[in-house]
Design a protein around this motif. Structure first.
Motif, mmCIF file in Angstrom:
data_model
loop_
_atom_site.group_PDB
_atom_site.id
_atom_site.type_symbol
_atom_site.label_atom_id
_atom_site.label_comp_id
_atom_site.label_asym_id
_atom_site.label_seq_id
_atom_site.Cartn_x
_atom_site.Cartn_y
_atom_site.Cartn_z
ATOM 1 N N ARG A 36 0.864 -1.186 0.000
ATOM 2 C CA ARG A 36 0.000 0.000 0.000
ATOM 3 C C ARG A 36 0.894 1.228 0.000
ATOM 4 O O ARG A 36 1.921 1.249 0.668
ATOM 5 C CB ARG A 36 -0.902 0.035 1.239
ATOM 6 N N THR A 51 -3.994 6.080 1.814
ATOM 7 C CA THR A 51 -3.257 4.929 1.295
ATOM 8 C C THR A 51 -3.938 4.401 0.044
ATOM 9 O O THR A 51 -5.170 4.399 -0.063
ATOM 10 C CB THR A 51 -3.147 3.796 2.333
ATOM 11 N N GLY A 53 -3.614 1.219 -3.069
ATOM 12 C CA GLY A 53 -2.993 -0.015 -3.506
ATOM 13 C C GLY A 53 -1.957 0.311 -4.574
ATOM 14 O O GLY A 53 -2.082 1.307 -5.292
#
Length: 68
Positions: A36, A51, A53
């Motif tokens: 992340r 955050t 991916g």
């Protein structure tokens, strides 16, 4: 999964300057460990951390580069 409040390394965007404006920084070392990518406002180091991916972050970077 939680991101540590003070990741060991923050990298400022190459588009960030000393004149203010819209600047961000991210922590690649946390991204490597967690998958992340934490992102925050470079002018406000105590600001909330978003955050993303890794695939979403990569897509964002591709989009941003295409805009310049």
């Amino acid at each position: 999964m939680s991101i540590p409040p003070n990741p060991p390394e923050w990298v400022k965007s190459s588009y960030s300057g000393n004149g203010g404006g819209n600047c961000l920084e991210f922590s690649p070392s946390v991204a490597v460990i967690t998958g992340r990518v934490p992102v925050r406002d470079s002018k406000l180091s105590e600001s909330p951390i978003l955050t993303f991916g890794a695939p979403q972050w990569s897509s964002f970077l591709t989009f941003a580069k295409d805009q310049s």
